[in-house]
Design a protein around this motif. Sequence first.
Motif, PDB file in Angstrom:
ATOM      1  N   ILE A   2       0.860  -1.178   0.000  1.00 51.84           N
ATOM      2  CA  ILE A   2       0.000   0.000   0.000  1.00 51.84           C
ATOM      3  C   ILE A   2       0.897   1.230   0.000  1.00 51.84           C
ATOM      4  CG2 ILE A   2      -1.748   1.270   1.298  1.00 51.84           C
ATOM      5  CD1 ILE A   2      -2.418  -1.592   2.546  1.00 51.84           C
ATOM      6  N   ILE A   3       0.605   2.177  -0.870  1.00 47.62           N
ATOM      7  CA  ILE A   3       1.399   3.404  -0.969  1.00 47.62           C
ATOM      8  C   ILE A   3       0.576   4.590  -0.492  1.00 47.62           C
ATOM      9  CG2 ILE A   3       2.619   4.986  -2.510  1.00 47.62           C
ATOM     10  CD1 ILE A   3       3.163   2.665  -4.381  1.00 47.62           C
ATOM     11  N   ARG A   4       1.110   5.337   0.479  1.00 48.42           N
ATOM     12  CA  ARG A   4       0.535   6.632   0.873  1.00 48.42           C
ATOM     13  C   ARG A   4       1.669   7.487   1.411  1.00 48.42           C
ATOM     14  NH1 ARG A   4      -4.979   8.922   0.961  1.00 48.42           N
ATOM     15  NH2 ARG A   4      -4.344  11.093   0.865  1.00 48.42           N
ATOM     16  N   ARG A   5       2.130   8.441   0.611  1.00 43.12           N
ATOM     17  CA  ARG A   5       3.380   9.129   0.912  1.00 43.12           C
ATOM     18  C   ARG A   5       3.203  10.609   1.230  1.00 43.12           C
ATOM     19  NH1 ARG A   5       7.376   9.048  -3.495  1.00 43.12           N
ATOM     20  NH2 ARG A   5       5.602   9.529  -4.854  1.00 43.12           N
ATOM     21  N   ASP A   6       1.989  11.033   1.583  1.00 42.63           N
ATOM     22  CA  ASP A   6       1.827  12.468   1.801  1.00 42.63           C
ATOM     23  C   ASP A   6       1.639  12.802   3.275  1.00 42.63           C
ATOM     24  OD1 ASP A   6      -0.590  11.182   1.569  1.00 42.63           O
ATOM     25  OD2 ASP A   6      -1.303  12.351  -0.115  1.00 42.63           O
ATOM     26  N   VAL A  30       1.101  -7.371   4.625  1.00 40.94           N
ATOM     27  CA  VAL A  30       0.906  -5.971   4.240  1.00 40.94           C
ATOM     28  C   VAL A  30       2.198  -5.185   4.417  1.00 40.94           C
ATOM     29  CG1 VAL A  30      -0.310  -3.820   4.750  1.00 40.94           C
ATOM     30  CG2 VAL A  30      -1.544  -6.002   4.823  1.00 40.94           C
ATOM     31  N   THR A  31       2.682  -4.630   3.322  1.00 42.28           N
ATOM     32  CA  THR A  31       3.797  -3.682   3.357  1.00 42.28           C
ATOM     33  C   THR A  31       3.229  -2.298   3.083  1.00 42.28           C
ATOM     34  OG1 THR A  31       5.435  -5.293   2.599  1.00 42.28           O
ATOM     35  CG2 THR A  31       5.958  -2.967   2.262  1.00 42.28           C
ATOM     36  N   LEU A  32       3.630  -1.331   3.878  1.00 45.13           N
ATOM     37  CA  LEU A  32       3.142   0.035   3.707  1.00 45.13           C
ATOM     38  C   LEU A  32       4.312   0.944   3.366  1.00 45.13           C
ATOM     39  CD1 LEU A  32       0.722   1.965   3.886  1.00 45.13           C
ATOM     40  CD2 LEU A  32       1.174   2.210   6.320  1.00 45.13           C
ATOM     41  N   ILE A  42       1.937   5.374  12.007  1.00 41.88           N
ATOM     42  CA  ILE A  42       1.612   3.954  11.851  1.00 41.88           C
ATOM     43  C   ILE A  42       2.577   3.077  12.667  1.00 41.88           C
ATOM     44  CG2 ILE A  42       0.251   3.950   9.743  1.00 41.88           C
ATOM     45  CD1 ILE A  42       3.965   3.407   9.573  1.00 41.88           C
ATOM     46  N   ALA A  43       3.352   3.699  13.548  1.00 39.24           N
ATOM     47  CA  ALA A  43       4.229   2.924  14.427  1.00 39.24           C
ATOM     48  C   ALA A  43       3.380   2.049  15.346  1.00 39.24           C
ATOM     49  CB  ALA A  43       5.106   3.866  15.250  1.00 39.24           C
ATOM     50  N   ASN A  44       3.824   0.839  15.572  1.00 37.19           N
ATOM     51  CA  ASN A  44       3.157  -0.118  16.471  1.00 37.19           C
ATOM     52  C   ASN A  44       1.805  -0.602  15.956  1.00 37.19           C
ATOM     53  OD1 ASN A  44       5.284   0.304  18.396  1.00 37.19           O
ATOM     54  ND2 ASN A  44       4.231   2.150  19.091  1.00 37.19           N
ATOM     55  N   ASN A  45       1.484  -0.311  14.703  1.00 35.78           N
ATOM     56  CA  ASN A  45       0.210  -0.769  14.147  1.00 35.78           C
ATOM     57  C   ASN A  45       0.307  -2.265  13.828  1.00 35.78           C
ATOM     58  OD1 ASN A  45      -2.000  -1.374  12.391  1.00 35.78           O
ATOM     59  ND2 ASN A  45      -2.196   0.800  11.915  1.00 35.78           N
ATOM     60  N   PRO A  46      -0.473  -3.110  14.518  1.00 34.56           N
ATOM     61  CA  PRO A  46      -0.341  -4.561  14.334  1.00 34.56           C
ATOM     62  C   PRO A  46      -0.849  -5.065  12.989  1.00 34.56           C
ATOM     63  CG  PRO A  46      -2.205  -4.067  15.755  1.00 34.56           C
ATOM     64  CD  PRO A  46      -1.500  -2.767  15.512  1.00 34.56           C
ATOM     65  N   LYS A  50       5.223  -4.809   7.421  1.00 34.48           N
ATOM     66  CA  LYS A  50       6.504  -4.172   7.115  1.00 34.48           C
ATOM     67  C   LYS A  50       6.266  -2.736   6.672  1.00 34.48           C
ATOM     68  CE  LYS A  50      10.719  -4.823   4.354  1.00 34.48           C
ATOM     69  NZ  LYS A  50      11.380  -5.642   3.303  1.00 34.48           N
ATOM     70  N   ILE A  51       7.150  -1.847   7.104  1.00 37.36           N
ATOM     71  CA  ILE A  51       7.071  -0.439   6.720  1.00 37.36           C
ATOM     72  C   ILE A  51       8.301  -0.080   5.898  1.00 37.36           C
ATOM     73  CG2 ILE A  51       6.975   1.945   7.546  1.00 37.36           C
ATOM     74  CD1 ILE A  51       5.709   0.837  10.137  1.00 37.36           C
ATOM     75  N   GLU A  52       8.070   0.445   4.712  1.00 35.43           N
ATOM     76  CA  GLU A  52       9.150   0.972   3.880  1.00 35.43           C
ATOM     77  C   GLU A  52       9.057   2.495   3.909  1.00 35.43           C
ATOM     78  OE1 GLU A  52      11.663  -0.249   2.304  1.00 35.43           O
ATOM     79  OE2 GLU A  52      11.294  -2.415   2.187  1.00 35.43           O
ATOM     80  N   VAL A  53      10.182   3.140   4.155  1.00 32.88           N
ATOM     81  CA  VAL A  53      10.184   4.596   4.325  1.00 32.88           C
ATOM     82  C   VAL A  53      10.912   5.259   3.169  1.00 32.88           C
ATOM     83  CG1 VAL A  53      10.829   6.514   5.818  1.00 32.88           C
ATOM     84  CG2 VAL A  53      10.116   4.337   6.827  1.00 32.88           C
ATOM     85  N   TYR A  54      10.222   6.195   2.550  1.00 32.00           N
ATOM     86  CA  TYR A  54      10.762   6.950   1.420  1.00 32.00           C
ATOM     87  C   TYR A  54      10.998   8.383   1.883  1.00 32.00           C
ATOM     88  CZ  TYR A  54      10.538   9.558  -3.016  1.00 32.00           C
ATOM     89  OH  TYR A  54      10.788  10.399  -4.065  1.00 32.00           O
ATOM     90  N   THR A  55      12.210   8.882   1.727  1.00 32.64           N
ATOM     91  CA  THR A  55      12.525  10.255   2.114  1.00 32.64           C
ATOM     92  C   THR A  55      12.434  11.169   0.901  1.00 32.64           C
ATOM     93  OG1 THR A  55      14.021   9.505   3.869  1.00 32.64           O
ATOM     94  CG2 THR A  55      14.248  11.785   3.138  1.00 32.64           C
ATOM     95  N   LYS A  56      11.522  12.123   0.965  1.00 34.32           N
ATOM     96  CA  LYS A  56      11.423  13.106  -0.108  1.00 34.32           C
ATOM     97  C   LYS A  56      12.627  14.041  -0.049  1.00 34.32           C
ATOM     98  CE  LYS A  56       6.357  13.168  -0.258  1.00 34.32           C
ATOM     99  NZ  LYS A  56       5.143  14.019  -0.172  1.00 34.32           N
TER     100      LYS A  56
END
Length: 334
Positions: A2-6, A30-32, A42-46, A50-56
């Motif tokens: 799932i992508i939501r980057r704003d 689910v990877t976000l 979304i920290a600690n969201n069960p 997996k969380i992937e972090v994109y730095t603008k």
Amino acid sequence: MIIRRDNIGDLLCVTPSIRALKNTYPGCNVTLLVNSYNRNVIANNPDINKIEVYTKAKHKESHVSLFLIFLKKFKMILRLRRSKFDYVIIASASERVRDWRLAKLCKPKSIIGYLNNKKGAKKEDIALDVENKNSHEVERVFNLFKQVGVHGIIPPMQLYPSDNINIQDIDDSRRVIGINISTRKESQRWPLKNFFKLIKELSKNQKFTFLIFWSPGSRDNPKHPGDDENAIELIKLCKNLPVSLYPETWRESNTLQELIDGLSLCDYVVTPDGGAMHISAALQKPIVCFFGDVDIQHWYPWGVKYKLLQAKSYRVKDISIDQAVNSVIKLINT
């Protein structure tokens, strides 16, 4: 994936759909993909594996080169390709062409999202027309998840405070009203003197104490302008009133997690439209909110009791103190 980057509130509006997805398919992975700015909500969201972090580029630290930012992005895309996703859902109610491009680079079996120009989608993709009907962001995002068999009642937003919250020296015999003075848009600001007069009027009821929240940083910070000066000025105005900053020890490194933790301590919240409003809603706090020239049906506080104020001029500064006071009292008595 799932992508939501704003923005913070935008990402929170995706969490009901993720919860519904997990309820429908408990074993799904689910990877976000989020940005470095909004990741803490979304920290600690069960529900997220997996969380992937994109730095603008605009959010990078001053000592980090653009080359390093793009190198990390390239490595992330290679890593995501190896995951071999069945679906990538671009979880936004609007058309996100850049996110479609990013999703294609990850090579999933299918991409789901809103896209008016169907030439940008392959036959396996599910490209929906952008909806303009009177519905909330949460509902429009949920419509995307329906494409993979998710149905039923939309759950509330999901947000998890820290395990060890700094409760400061809060009088637990009084109800706590959180006052957030910050918002990204100048047109959404309510004058500082109005916040003071609101607190002063509500303080006549001895049952209340107040926590002040604000965006950390100086107003002159070119990268992340904040409201440090306004927060300090408001505290000075509120001398001898039951008011304190949260966190009480001011510093430039005040974090999003501290905002979440502090708002979780409140019984009610008064705030302009923005990230703090959506955080409060996700924490199930009753809200009095100030809206400027914003689509109310699209962005009202989801899933909680609220009183929404919007001036005929669509300027937040034109909302009167009496309107705010009466709305808080009505909310408390509801």
